[in-house]
Design a protein around this motif. Sequence first.
Motif, mmCIF file in Angstrom:
data_model
loop_
_atom_site.group_PDB
_atom_site.id
_atom_site.type_symbol
_atom_site.label_atom_id
_atom_site.label_comp_id
_atom_site.label_asym_id
_atom_site.label_seq_id
_atom_site.Cartn_x
_atom_site.Cartn_y
_atom_site.Cartn_z
ATOM 1 N N PHE A 74 0.821 -1.215 0.000
ATOM 2 C CA PHE A 74 0.000 0.000 0.000
ATOM 3 C C PHE A 74 0.857 1.268 0.000
ATOM 4 O O PHE A 74 0.383 2.361 -0.315
ATOM 5 N N VAL A 75 2.120 1.151 0.364
ATOM 6 C CA VAL A 75 2.939 2.348 0.634
ATOM 7 C C VAL A 75 3.057 3.295 -0.586
ATOM 8 O O VAL A 75 3.073 4.510 -0.400
ATOM 9 N N PRO A 76 3.100 2.797 -1.841
ATOM 10 C CA PRO A 76 3.190 3.742 -2.962
ATOM 11 C C PRO A 76 2.018 4.730 -3.060
ATOM 12 O O PRO A 76 2.106 5.731 -3.773
ATOM 13 N N GLN A 77 0.925 4.468 -2.340
ATOM 14 C CA GLN A 77 -0.176 5.450 -2.335
ATOM 15 C C GLN A 77 0.163 6.686 -1.502
ATOM 16 O O GLN A 77 -0.505 7.716 -1.609
ATOM 17 N N ALA A 78 1.179 6.579 -0.634
ATOM 18 C CA ALA A 78 1.470 7.679 0.310
ATOM 19 C C ALA A 78 2.159 8.838 -0.410
ATOM 20 O O ALA A 78 3.177 8.637 -1.062
ATOM 21 N N PRO A 79 1.626 10.064 -0.252
ATOM 22 C CA PRO A 79 2.282 11.211 -0.891
ATOM 23 C C PRO A 79 3.568 11.647 -0.180
ATOM 24 O O PRO A 79 4.389 12.345 -0.762
ATOM 25 N N VAL A 80 3.715 11.231 1.073
ATOM 26 C CA VAL A 80 4.894 11.633 1.849
ATOM 27 C C VAL A 80 5.394 10.421 2.645
ATOM 28 O O VAL A 80 4.597 9.655 3.193
ATOM 29 N N ILE A 81 6.706 10.274 2.669
ATOM 30 C CA ILE A 81 7.330 9.265 3.543
ATOM 31 C C ILE A 81 8.436 9.986 4.306
ATOM 32 O O ILE A 81 9.198 10.760 3.718
ATOM 33 N N VAL A 82 8.490 9.733 5.597
ATOM 34 C CA VAL A 82 9.543 10.374 6.398
ATOM 35 C C VAL A 82 10.479 9.293 6.933
ATOM 36 O O VAL A 82 10.025 8.288 7.478
ATOM 37 N N ALA A 83 11.771 9.516 6.744
ATOM 38 C CA ALA A 83 12.770 8.572 7.263
ATOM 39 C C ALA A 83 13.333 9.132 8.565
ATOM 40 O O ALA A 83 13.752 10.298 8.620
ATOM 41 N N PHE A 84 13.333 8.299 9.600
ATOM 42 C CA PHE A 84 13.932 8.663 10.885
ATOM 43 C C PHE A 84 15.351 8.094 10.906
ATOM 44 O O PHE A 84 15.533 6.876 10.914
ATOM 45 N N VAL A 85 16.331 8.976 10.907
ATOM 46 C CA VAL A 85 17.734 8.546 10.852
ATOM 47 C C VAL A 85 18.340 8.635 12.254
ATOM 48 O O VAL A 85 18.155 9.641 12.958
#
Length: 186
Positions: A74-85
Amino acid sequence: MKSFADLIRERQSVRRFDDRPVSEEIVRACIEAARLSPSASNAQPWSFIVVNEPELTKQVAHATFDKLVPFNKFVPQAPVIVAFVIEKTKTITRLGGAIKDRDFQWCDHGIAAAHFCLMAAEQGVGTCMLGWFNEKKVKKLLAIPRKKRISMLIAMGYPPDDYHIREKIRKPSEAVLSFNKYDIGR
Ligand SMILES: Cc1cc2nc3c(=O)[nH]c(=O)nc-3n(C[C@H](O)[C@H](O)[C@H](O)COP(=O)(O)O)c2cc1C
């Protein structure tokens, strides 16, 4: 305004997103909530990479599933992804963690992620924390130095109108709570 108890009930992992973009203002508010969260020795061992450029977001999304592990499809539907580094912590915190065999940085990231998702819920934006992804691929896509770790990705977007708040599936409090002595499962 929603009460904190309502927000806790309404925050849920959202695995369907509609076409509405999430404004930079809302993303920044969620990052601010994470930035203000507590951490061991106030070390703040984090940085946050917001991925909102559509083509790059799709590429990162495609690094969260494969043929063997399809549950993040489902993730490709998300307009934003945030990476926690995970960033370097204070020496005292690292030493303390080693002596006490505790990984404070991963704890800190969990708390920051909770703040992030609750702030998103307050804004009506859905989130899903993602612990399953190809870290090497994501680091390459986002130019994150090879030695650093990504604790998690958070997919965010608006849930479709027919998306309902689910009943929470949780262990009952009797199974997880005791007072004054460990009395679990006896
Ligand atoms: C550290 C962590 C990693 C997770 N990884 C994933 C994931 O890769 N894919 C996914 O769909 N959900 C993932 N989740 C979401 C959990 O499955 C979800 O929080 C849990 O089932 C409880 O449901 P709720 O969030 O709707 O209350 C993750 C949650 C956490 C806290």
